[in-house]
Design a protein around this motif. Structure first.
Motif, PDB file in Angstrom:
ATOM      1  N   SER A  47       0.821  -1.202   0.000  1.00 54.47           N
ATOM      2  CA  SER A  47       0.000   0.000   0.000  1.00 54.47           C
ATOM      3  C   SER A  47       0.863   1.264   0.000  1.00 54.47           C
ATOM      4  CB  SER A  47      -0.927  -0.006   1.223  1.00 54.47           C
ATOM      5  OG  SER A  47      -1.676   1.181   1.295  1.00 54.47           O
ATOM      6  N   ASP A  48       1.872   1.297   0.857  1.00 55.29           N
ATOM      7  CA  ASP A  48       2.754   2.465   0.929  1.00 55.29           C
ATOM      8  C   ASP A  48       3.487   2.689  -0.394  1.00 55.29           C
ATOM      9  OD1 ASP A  48       2.040   2.960   3.546  1.00 55.29           O
ATOM     10  OD2 ASP A  48       3.793   1.963   4.411  1.00 55.29           O
ATOM     11  N   TYR A  49       3.922   1.598  -1.013  1.00 55.30           N
ATOM     12  CA  TYR A  49       4.652   1.715  -2.278  1.00 55.30           C
ATOM     13  C   TYR A  49       3.725   2.220  -3.385  1.00 55.30           C
ATOM     14  CZ  TYR A  49       7.671   0.561  -6.210  1.00 55.30           C
ATOM     15  OH  TYR A  49       8.448   0.626  -7.347  1.00 55.30           O
ATOM     16  N   LYS A 109       6.015  -6.983  -8.961  1.00 56.79           N
ATOM     17  CA  LYS A 109       5.479  -8.284  -9.388  1.00 56.79           C
ATOM     18  C   LYS A 109       4.407  -8.758  -8.415  1.00 56.79           C
ATOM     19  CE  LYS A 109       9.769 -10.007 -11.519  1.00 56.79           C
ATOM     20  NZ  LYS A 109      10.806 -11.062 -11.428  1.00 56.79           N
ATOM     21  N   GLU A 110       4.668  -8.548  -7.133  1.00 53.89           N
ATOM     22  CA  GLU A 110       3.754  -9.012  -6.100  1.00 53.89           C
ATOM     23  C   GLU A 110       2.456  -8.212  -6.081  1.00 53.89           C
ATOM     24  OE1 GLU A 110       3.938 -11.637  -4.002  1.00 53.89           O
ATOM     25  OE2 GLU A 110       5.736 -12.257  -5.083  1.00 53.89           O
ATOM     26  N   ILE A 111       2.495  -6.940  -6.488  1.00 57.36           N
ATOM     27  CA  ILE A 111       1.271  -6.142  -6.539  1.00 57.36           C
ATOM     28  C   ILE A 111       0.287  -6.752  -7.529  1.00 57.36           C
ATOM     29  CG2 ILE A 111       0.306  -3.925  -7.302  1.00 57.36           C
ATOM     30  CD1 ILE A 111       2.709  -2.544  -6.059  1.00 57.36           C
ATOM     31  N   LEU A 112       0.772  -7.108  -8.718  1.00 62.48           N
ATOM     32  CA  LEU A 112      -0.098  -7.711  -9.733  1.00 62.48           C
ATOM     33  C   LEU A 112      -0.597  -9.076  -9.282  1.00 62.48           C
ATOM     34  CD1 LEU A 112       2.045  -6.699 -12.828  1.00 62.48           C
ATOM     35  CD2 LEU A 112      -0.052  -5.608 -12.018  1.00 62.48           C
ATOM     36  N   LYS A 113       0.281  -9.839  -8.654  1.00 61.26           N
ATOM     37  CA  LYS A 113      -0.109 -11.133  -8.097  1.00 61.26           C
ATOM     38  C   LYS A 113      -1.171 -10.958  -7.018  1.00 61.26           C
ATOM     39  CE  LYS A 113       1.906 -14.844  -5.248  1.00 61.26           C
ATOM     40  NZ  LYS A 113       3.180 -15.344  -4.656  1.00 61.26           N
ATOM     41  N   HIS A 114      -0.995  -9.947  -6.184  1.00 57.98           N
ATOM     42  CA  HIS A 114      -1.922  -9.653  -5.094  1.00 57.98           C
ATOM     43  C   HIS A 114      -3.321  -9.357  -5.635  1.00 57.98           C
ATOM     44  CE1 HIS A 114      -3.293  -8.020  -1.240  1.00 57.98           C
ATOM     45  NE2 HIS A 114      -3.726  -6.956  -1.896  1.00 57.98           N
ATOM     46  N   ASN A 128      -7.661   0.377  -9.570  1.00 59.76           N
ATOM     47  CA  ASN A 128      -6.257   0.751  -9.336  1.00 59.76           C
ATOM     48  C   ASN A 128      -5.554   1.060 -10.663  1.00 59.76           C
ATOM     49  OD1 ASN A 128      -5.809  -0.067  -6.265  1.00 59.76           O
ATOM     50  ND2 ASN A 128      -7.024  -1.692  -7.205  1.00 59.76           N
ATOM     51  N   ARG A 129      -6.295   1.614 -11.613  1.00 57.54           N
ATOM     52  CA  ARG A 129      -5.803   1.747 -12.988  1.00 57.54           C
ATOM     53  C   ARG A 129      -4.512   2.558 -13.091  1.00 57.54           C
ATOM     54  NH1 ARG A 129      -7.494   0.983 -18.259  1.00 57.54           N
ATOM     55  NH2 ARG A 129      -6.814   2.522 -19.774  1.00 57.54           N
ATOM     56  N   SER A 130      -4.462   3.702 -12.426  1.00 54.32           N
ATOM     57  CA  SER A 130      -3.265   4.544 -12.540  1.00 54.32           C
ATOM     58  C   SER A 130      -2.019   3.804 -12.073  1.00 54.32           C
ATOM     59  CB  SER A 130      -3.443   5.828 -11.726  1.00 54.32           C
ATOM     60  OG  SER A 130      -4.471   6.630 -12.262  1.00 54.32           O
ATOM     61  N   LEU A 131      -2.154   3.088 -10.971  1.00 54.20           N
ATOM     62  CA  LEU A 131      -1.023   2.331 -10.434  1.00 54.20           C
ATOM     63  C   LEU A 131      -0.622   1.203 -11.379  1.00 54.20           C
ATOM     64  CD1 LEU A 131       0.970   1.590  -8.191  1.00 54.20           C
ATOM     65  CD2 LEU A 131      -0.872   0.291  -7.087  1.00 54.20           C
ATOM     66  N   VAL A 132      -1.594   0.457 -11.872  1.00 52.82           N
ATOM     67  CA  VAL A 132      -1.304  -0.680 -12.742  1.00 52.82           C
ATOM     68  C   VAL A 132      -0.652  -0.219 -14.042  1.00 52.82           C
ATOM     69  CG1 VAL A 132      -2.308  -2.588 -14.068  1.00 52.82           C
ATOM     70  CG2 VAL A 132      -3.131  -2.109 -11.748  1.00 52.82           C
ATOM     71  N   HIS A 189       5.660 -12.217 -14.236  1.00 49.70           N
ATOM     72  CA  HIS A 189       6.042 -13.596 -13.926  1.00 49.70           C
ATOM     73  C   HIS A 189       5.181 -14.188 -12.806  1.00 49.70           C
ATOM     74  CE1 HIS A 189       8.588 -17.123 -13.506  1.00 49.70           C
ATOM     75  NE2 HIS A 189       8.603 -16.898 -12.206  1.00 49.70           N
ATOM     76  N   GLU A 190       5.025 -13.457 -11.715  1.00 51.92           N
ATOM     77  CA  GLU A 190       4.240 -13.962 -10.582  1.00 51.92           C
ATOM     78  C   GLU A 190       2.760 -14.053 -10.932  1.00 51.92           C
ATOM     79  OE1 GLU A 190       5.531 -15.178  -7.895  1.00 51.92           O
ATOM     80  OE2 GLU A 190       7.560 -14.661  -8.494  1.00 51.92           O
ATOM     81  N   LEU A 191       2.266 -13.087 -11.693  1.00 53.46           N
ATOM     82  CA  LEU A 191       0.877 -13.127 -12.136  1.00 53.46           C
ATOM     83  C   LEU A 191       0.629 -14.353 -13.006  1.00 53.46           C
ATOM     84  CD1 LEU A 191      -1.935 -11.852 -12.441  1.00 53.46           C
ATOM     85  CD2 LEU A 191      -1.012 -10.478 -14.328  1.00 53.46           C
ATOM     86  N   LYS A 192       1.555 -14.637 -13.896  1.00 51.49           N
ATOM     87  CA  LYS A 192       1.422 -15.811 -14.760  1.00 51.49           C
ATOM     88  C   LYS A 192       1.362 -17.089 -13.938  1.00 51.49           C
ATOM     89  CE  LYS A 192       3.550 -18.244 -18.659  1.00 51.49           C
ATOM     90  NZ  LYS A 192       4.635 -18.259 -19.657  1.00 51.49           N
TER      91      LYS A 192
END
Length: 218
Positions: A13-15, A55-60, A98-102, A118-121
Protein backbone atom coordinates in the motif's frame (compact mmCIF):
# COMPACT_ATOMS: atom_id res chain seq x y z
CA UNK A 1 8.41 7.12 16.25
CA UNK A 2 8.00 3.79 14.49
CA UNK A 3 4.67 2.06 13.90
CA UNK A 4 3.79 -1.46 14.96
CA UNK A 5 5.53 -4.33 13.11
CA UNK A 6 5.18 -3.95 9.35
CA UNK A 7 3.52 -6.50 7.04
CA UNK A 8 3.55 -7.13 3.31
CA UNK A 9 0.17 -5.51 2.60
CA UNK A 10 1.24 -2.31 4.37
CA UNK A 11 4.40 -2.14 2.26
CA UNK A 12 2.41 -2.79 -0.92
CA UNK A 13 0.00 0.00 0.00
CA UNK A 14 2.75 2.46 0.93
CA UNK A 15 4.65 1.71 -2.28
CA UNK A 16 1.55 2.14 -4.41
CA UNK A 17 0.81 5.48 -2.77
CA UNK A 18 4.38 6.60 -3.40
CA UNK A 19 4.24 5.73 -7.10
CA UNK A 20 0.93 7.53 -7.52
CA UNK A 21 1.97 10.70 -5.73
CA UNK A 22 5.59 10.94 -6.90
CA UNK A 23 5.27 9.41 -10.37
CA UNK A 24 8.45 7.36 -9.96
CA UNK A 25 10.12 4.76 -7.75
CA UNK A 26 11.70 5.87 -4.45
CA UNK A 27 15.43 6.63 -4.70
CA UNK A 28 16.23 3.49 -2.71
CA UNK A 29 14.73 1.11 -0.18
CA UNK A 30 16.31 2.88 2.79
CA UNK A 31 14.65 6.19 1.91
CA UNK A 32 11.32 4.47 1.24
CA UNK A 33 11.44 2.66 4.59
CA UNK A 34 12.37 5.80 6.54
CA UNK A 35 9.58 7.83 4.95
CA UNK A 36 7.07 5.15 5.97
CA UNK A 37 8.44 4.67 9.50
CA UNK A 38 9.94 1.19 9.38
CA UNK A 39 13.44 -0.25 9.13
CA UNK A 40 15.00 -1.20 5.82
CA UNK A 41 15.63 -4.75 7.07
CA UNK A 42 11.86 -5.17 7.56
CA UNK A 43 11.35 -4.57 3.84
CA UNK A 44 13.61 -7.53 3.05
CA UNK A 45 11.48 -9.84 5.16
CA UNK A 46 8.91 -9.66 2.37
CA UNK A 47 10.55 -8.33 -0.81
CA UNK A 48 14.03 -8.37 -2.30
CA UNK A 49 13.67 -5.24 -4.45
CA UNK A 50 11.18 -2.75 -5.87
CA UNK A 51 10.99 -4.94 -9.00
CA UNK A 52 9.98 -7.90 -6.85
CA UNK A 53 7.42 -5.76 -5.04
CA UNK A 54 5.81 -4.66 -8.31
CA UNK A 55 5.48 -8.28 -9.39
CA UNK A 56 3.75 -9.01 -6.10
CA UNK A 57 1.27 -6.14 -6.54
CA UNK A 58 -0.10 -7.71 -9.73
CA UNK A 59 -0.11 -11.13 -8.10
CA UNK A 60 -1.92 -9.65 -5.09
CA UNK A 61 -4.72 -8.24 -7.29
CA UNK A 62 -5.21 -11.65 -8.91
CA UNK A 63 -5.25 -13.53 -5.59
CA UNK A 64 -7.78 -11.13 -4.07
CA UNK A 65 -9.95 -11.41 -7.18
CA UNK A 66 -9.86 -15.19 -6.98
CA UNK A 67 -10.83 -15.09 -3.31
CA UNK A 68 -13.86 -12.97 -4.19
CA UNK A 69 -14.87 -15.24 -7.06
CA UNK A 70 -14.77 -18.28 -4.78
CA UNK A 71 -17.28 -16.59 -2.48
CA UNK A 72 -19.91 -16.31 -5.22
CA UNK A 73 -22.97 -18.39 -4.36
CA UNK A 74 -23.10 -21.59 -6.38
CA UNK A 75 -19.44 -21.46 -7.39
CA UNK A 76 -19.01 -25.23 -6.99
CA UNK A 77 -21.76 -25.84 -9.54
CA UNK A 78 -20.40 -23.40 -12.13
CA UNK A 79 -18.97 -24.57 -15.43
CA UNK A 80 -15.34 -23.89 -16.27
CA UNK A 81 -16.46 -21.09 -18.57
CA UNK A 82 -18.52 -19.44 -15.81
CA UNK A 83 -15.62 -19.66 -13.36
CA UNK A 84 -13.28 -18.12 -15.91
CA UNK A 85 -15.70 -15.32 -16.73
CA UNK A 86 -16.40 -14.48 -13.09
CA UNK A 87 -12.72 -14.34 -12.18
CA UNK A 88 -11.84 -12.20 -15.19
CA UNK A 89 -14.67 -9.74 -14.58
CA UNK A 90 -13.66 -9.34 -10.92
CA UNK A 91 -9.95 -9.09 -11.75
CA UNK A 92 -10.41 -6.35 -14.34
CA UNK A 93 -12.76 -4.48 -12.03
CA UNK A 94 -9.96 -4.66 -9.47
CA UNK A 95 -7.46 -3.38 -12.04
CA UNK A 96 -9.80 -0.54 -12.95
CA UNK A 97 -10.06 0.52 -9.31
CA UNK A 98 -6.26 0.75 -9.34
CA UNK A 99 -5.80 1.75 -12.99
CA UNK A 100 -3.27 4.54 -12.54
CA UNK A 101 -1.02 2.33 -10.43
CA UNK A 102 -1.30 -0.68 -12.74
CA UNK A 103 -0.57 1.36 -15.86
CA UNK A 104 2.55 2.78 -14.19
CA UNK A 105 3.76 -0.69 -13.25
CA UNK A 106 3.09 -2.21 -16.68
CA UNK A 107 4.56 0.68 -18.64
CA UNK A 108 4.45 0.51 -22.42
CA UNK A 109 6.54 -2.59 -23.04
CA UNK A 110 5.36 -5.74 -24.81
CA UNK A 111 3.45 -7.64 -22.15
CA UNK A 112 4.49 -11.05 -23.48
CA UNK A 113 8.12 -10.27 -22.55
CA UNK A 114 7.49 -8.30 -19.35
CA UNK A 115 9.23 -9.89 -16.36
CA UNK A 116 6.90 -8.09 -13.96
CA UNK A 117 4.14 -10.47 -15.03
CA UNK A 118 6.04 -13.60 -13.93
CA UNK A 119 4.24 -13.96 -10.58
CA UNK A 120 0.88 -13.13 -12.14
CA UNK A 121 1.42 -15.81 -14.76
CA UNK A 122 2.21 -18.36 -12.06
CA UNK A 123 -1.04 -17.57 -10.24
CA UNK A 124 -3.02 -17.65 -13.48
CA UNK A 125 -1.64 -21.10 -14.33
CA UNK A 126 -2.51 -22.40 -10.87
CA UNK A 127 -6.09 -21.29 -11.42
CA UNK A 128 -6.27 -22.75 -14.93
CA UNK A 129 -5.14 -26.11 -13.53
CA UNK A 130 -8.29 -26.18 -11.38
CA UNK A 131 -10.52 -26.05 -14.46
CA UNK A 132 -11.76 -29.03 -16.44
CA UNK A 133 -10.32 -28.58 -19.94
CA UNK A 134 -13.02 -30.87 -21.31
CA UNK A 135 -15.59 -28.36 -20.05
CA UNK A 136 -13.76 -25.28 -21.28
CA UNK A 137 -15.67 -23.98 -24.27
CA UNK A 138 -12.95 -21.56 -25.34
CA UNK A 139 -10.74 -24.54 -26.16
CA UNK A 140 -13.52 -26.66 -27.63
CA UNK A 141 -14.06 -23.97 -30.27
CA UNK A 142 -10.37 -23.73 -31.02
CA UNK A 143 -8.66 -25.02 -34.12
CA UNK A 144 -7.64 -28.69 -33.99
CA UNK A 145 -4.01 -27.58 -33.80
CA UNK A 146 -4.74 -26.04 -30.39
CA UNK A 147 -7.23 -28.62 -29.11
CA UNK A 148 -4.64 -31.33 -29.65
CA UNK A 149 -2.00 -29.54 -27.57
CA UNK A 150 -0.97 -31.07 -24.29
CA UNK A 151 -2.19 -29.51 -21.04
CA UNK A 152 0.86 -27.28 -20.57
CA UNK A 153 0.54 -25.83 -24.07
CA UNK A 154 -3.16 -25.12 -23.57
CA UNK A 155 -2.33 -23.36 -20.29
CA UNK A 156 0.09 -21.19 -22.26
CA UNK A 157 -2.56 -20.46 -24.87
CA UNK A 158 -4.98 -19.33 -22.16
CA UNK A 159 -2.27 -17.17 -20.58
CA UNK A 160 -1.62 -15.44 -23.91
CA UNK A 161 -5.35 -14.91 -24.29
CA UNK A 162 -5.35 -13.36 -20.80
CA UNK A 163 -2.52 -11.05 -21.87
CA UNK A 164 -4.56 -9.94 -24.87
CA UNK A 165 -7.33 -8.86 -22.47
CA UNK A 166 -4.86 -6.85 -20.39
CA UNK A 167 -3.57 -5.17 -23.55
CA UNK A 168 -7.12 -4.37 -24.58
CA UNK A 169 -7.91 -2.94 -21.15
CA UNK A 170 -4.79 -0.75 -21.28
CA UNK A 171 -6.04 0.89 -24.48
CA UNK A 172 -9.77 0.89 -23.72
CA UNK A 173 -11.27 4.40 -23.69
CA UNK A 174 -14.93 3.40 -23.39
CA UNK A 175 -17.05 4.61 -20.41
CA UNK A 176 -16.43 2.40 -17.36
CA UNK A 177 -14.23 0.29 -19.67
CA UNK A 178 -17.38 -1.48 -20.80
CA UNK A 179 -15.75 -2.67 -24.02
CA UNK A 180 -13.22 -4.64 -22.00
CA UNK A 181 -16.10 -6.56 -20.41
CA UNK A 182 -17.52 -7.16 -23.88
CA UNK A 183 -14.12 -8.25 -25.13
CA UNK A 184 -13.79 -10.77 -22.28
CA UNK A 185 -17.21 -12.22 -22.97
CA UNK A 186 -16.86 -12.32 -26.75
CA UNK A 187 -13.42 -13.94 -26.81
CA UNK A 188 -14.36 -16.59 -24.27
CA UNK A 189 -17.62 -17.29 -26.12
CA UNK A 190 -15.97 -17.58 -29.52
CA UNK A 191 -12.84 -19.33 -28.32
CA UNK A 192 -9.88 -19.23 -30.67
CA UNK A 193 -11.90 -19.78 -33.83
CA UNK A 194 -10.38 -16.66 -35.40
CA UNK A 195 -6.89 -18.09 -35.29
CA UNK A 196 -5.17 -19.54 -38.28
CA UNK A 197 -2.92 -22.59 -38.26
CA UNK A 198 -0.08 -20.82 -36.44
CA UNK A 199 -1.62 -21.52 -33.03
CA UNK A 200 0.25 -19.54 -30.40
CA UNK A 201 1.84 -16.95 -32.66
CA UNK A 202 -1.46 -15.21 -33.35
CA UNK A 203 -3.11 -15.37 -29.92
CA UNK A 204 -1.47 -12.20 -28.64
CA UNK A 205 -2.91 -10.29 -31.64
CA UNK A 206 -6.46 -11.45 -30.96
CA UNK A 207 -7.38 -8.28 -29.10
CA UNK A 208 -6.31 -5.98 -31.89
CA UNK A 209 -8.13 -8.12 -34.45
CA UNK A 210 -11.45 -8.14 -32.59
CA UNK A 211 -11.22 -4.44 -31.81
CA UNK A 212 -10.93 -3.67 -35.51
CA UNK A 213 -13.46 -6.21 -36.78
CA UNK A 214 -16.16 -6.06 -34.10
CA UNK A 215 -15.96 -3.15 -31.71
CA UNK A 216 -14.92 -0.16 -33.82
CA UNK A 217 -17.94 -0.77 -36.01
CA UNK A 218 -20.38 -0.84 -33.09
Amino acid sequence: MKNKPINSEKILSDYGNYLLTQGERPKNIYVFAQENHFDEKEFYQFFSSFEHLEKEILKHFFQKSLELSLEIEGYEDMSAKERLLNLYFIFFENLTMNRSLVLMILGKKNLSTLQKLHELKSEHQKFIKTLDFNDLEILEKAKDSIKNFNEKSREEALWLHFLSIIEFWQKDESPSFEKTDLFIEKTIDTGFEFLNNEPLKKIIDLGKFLWKEKFQKS
